[in-house]
Scaffold this motif. Sequence first.
Motif, PDB file in Angstrom:
ATOM      1  N   LEU A  97      35.037  38.651  41.628  1.00  0.00           N
ATOM      2  CA  LEU A  97      36.177  38.146  40.869  1.00  0.00           C
ATOM      3  C   LEU A  97      37.463  38.671  41.492  1.00  0.00           C
ATOM      4  O   LEU A  97      37.528  39.827  41.916  1.00  0.00           O
ATOM      5  N   LEU A  98      38.494  37.849  41.526  1.00  0.00           N
ATOM      6  CA  LEU A  98      39.860  38.255  41.837  1.00  0.00           C
ATOM      7  C   LEU A  98      40.667  38.081  40.558  1.00  0.00           C
ATOM      8  O   LEU A  98      40.603  37.027  39.921  1.00  0.00           O
ATOM      9  N   VAL A  99      41.416  39.102  40.179  1.00  0.00           N
ATOM     10  CA  VAL A  99      42.052  39.134  38.869  1.00  0.00           C
ATOM     11  C   VAL A  99      43.566  39.241  39.016  1.00  0.00           C
ATOM     12  O   VAL A  99      44.078  40.214  39.584  1.00  0.00           O
ATOM     13  N   GLY A 100      44.276  38.253  38.492  1.00  0.00           N
ATOM     14  CA  GLY A 100      45.728  38.327  38.377  1.00  0.00           C
ATOM     15  C   GLY A 100      46.083  38.693  36.947  1.00  0.00           C
ATOM     16  O   GLY A 100      45.643  38.021  36.010  1.00  0.00           O
ATOM     17  N   LEU A 101      46.843  39.757  36.745  1.00  0.00           N
ATOM     18  CA  LEU A 101      47.245  40.208  35.414  1.00  0.00           C
ATOM     19  C   LEU A 101      48.759  40.199  35.306  1.00  0.00           C
ATOM     20  O   LEU A 101      49.448  40.898  36.060  1.00  0.00           O
ATOM     21  N   ALA A 102      49.277  39.408  34.375  1.00  0.00           N
ATOM     22  CA  ALA A 102      50.702  39.420  34.043  1.00  0.00           C
ATOM     23  C   ALA A 102      50.834  39.976  32.631  1.00  0.00           C
ATOM     24  O   ALA A 102      50.084  39.571  31.735  1.00  0.00           O
ATOM     25  N   ALA A 116      46.447  52.112  28.826  1.00  0.00           N
ATOM     26  CA  ALA A 116      45.068  52.245  28.345  1.00  0.00           C
ATOM     27  C   ALA A 116      44.498  50.886  27.951  1.00  0.00           C
ATOM     28  O   ALA A 116      43.293  50.639  28.115  1.00  0.00           O
ATOM     29  N   TRP A 117      45.357  50.001  27.414  1.00  0.00           N
ATOM     30  CA  TRP A 117      44.907  48.651  27.066  1.00  0.00           C
ATOM     31  C   TRP A 117      44.444  47.920  28.330  1.00  0.00           C
ATOM     32  O   TRP A 117      43.375  47.291  28.346  1.00  0.00           O
ATOM     33  N   ALA A 118      45.249  47.990  29.380  1.00  0.00           N
ATOM     34  CA  ALA A 118      44.885  47.322  30.629  1.00  0.00           C
ATOM     35  C   ALA A 118      43.616  47.916  31.232  1.00  0.00           C
ATOM     36  O   ALA A 118      42.784  47.191  31.795  1.00  0.00           O
ATOM     37  N   GLN A 119      43.442  49.227  31.115  1.00  0.00           N
ATOM     38  CA  GLN A 119      42.231  49.856  31.639  1.00  0.00           C
ATOM     39  C   GLN A 119      40.992  49.377  30.912  1.00  0.00           C
ATOM     40  O   GLN A 119      39.947  49.145  31.524  1.00  0.00           O
ATOM     41  N   ARG A 120      41.074  49.226  29.585  1.00  0.00           N
ATOM     42  CA  ARG A 120      39.938  48.723  28.827  1.00  0.00           C
ATOM     43  C   ARG A 120      39.658  47.260  29.184  1.00  0.00           C
ATOM     44  O   ARG A 120      38.506  46.829  29.205  1.00  0.00           O
TER      45      ARG A 120
END
Length: 306
Positions: free
Chosen positions: A89-94, A102-106
């Motif tokens: 998977l390649l993941v783009g996060l905006a 911590a939210w992004a880590q979960r």
Amino acid sequence: MTTIGELGEFGLIARLTRGLPLGRDVPLGPGDDAAVVAAPDGRVVATCDLLVEDRHFRRDWSSPYDIGRKAAAQNLADVAAMGARPTALLVGLAAPAATEAAWAQRLYAGLADECAVTGASVAGGDVVAAPVITLAITALGDLGGRPPLTRSGARPGDLVAVRGRLGFSSAGLELLRRGEREPAELVEAHRRPSPPYEAAEEARASGATALLDVSDGLLQDLGHIAEASGVRVEVDSAAVPVPAVLGPDGLRHALTGGEDHAFAGTFPPAAHLPPAWAVIGRVADGKGVMVDGRPYGPGGWDHFRG
């Protein structure tokens, strides 16, 4: 709590990618300008999806871990439905700068754990500031030297069969919209789908002539097979699996509800399907999808109709 704005772009990337497990298909993961993903077949199966906050998920309904599992699952299921083995998977996060790190880590933990179910890996991606949280996921897969399973191979006389839960996510969504949380089985199905990834290999072994994952509703997705194959799909409503937990509107949920990521396919008339598959109809000459000999609708999901 540390926010992603306080970490900064590169601090966030380092935190999200630290310790991500990499499988055999990703000899070089996050950390360089691009990842390296093996393609033993010489062809790469590729798909992508966008998930936008309050359109595809709500943070007051779903945990970041569940959102990650769901985002990965819907892409991995597409790869599996092509008869391929998911590899990366390649993941783009905006996200807004005030989002807790911590939210992004979960979220990434959920992505990684769903990948682990199929043997795939989170190989890389990008992060950027935005007004609302948005995920852009690209999934890759390997065919292993075999032809892809497409939507265009169904022929008159074929069986139509499904594998996996139908209508659970749709019923769970209705409960959440009403402020209800029971039956918990339905709510959890909406928060975190469980695609039966093994169904793709079962379908191939059973001689599937067409295959797809049910993301937008069974009838709408069977319509894609009908259109691509130039045939009519005839569904017997009495044969569609409708567990009692779906309630009095169970058949509607099973026929039109999306996001369960079950698998639907067509098979030669003499195919011997594993017991987990349910034969729900036949392929005939004509066009479109009929239920008990009649059109059924409206139903199914369209991103621009809602």
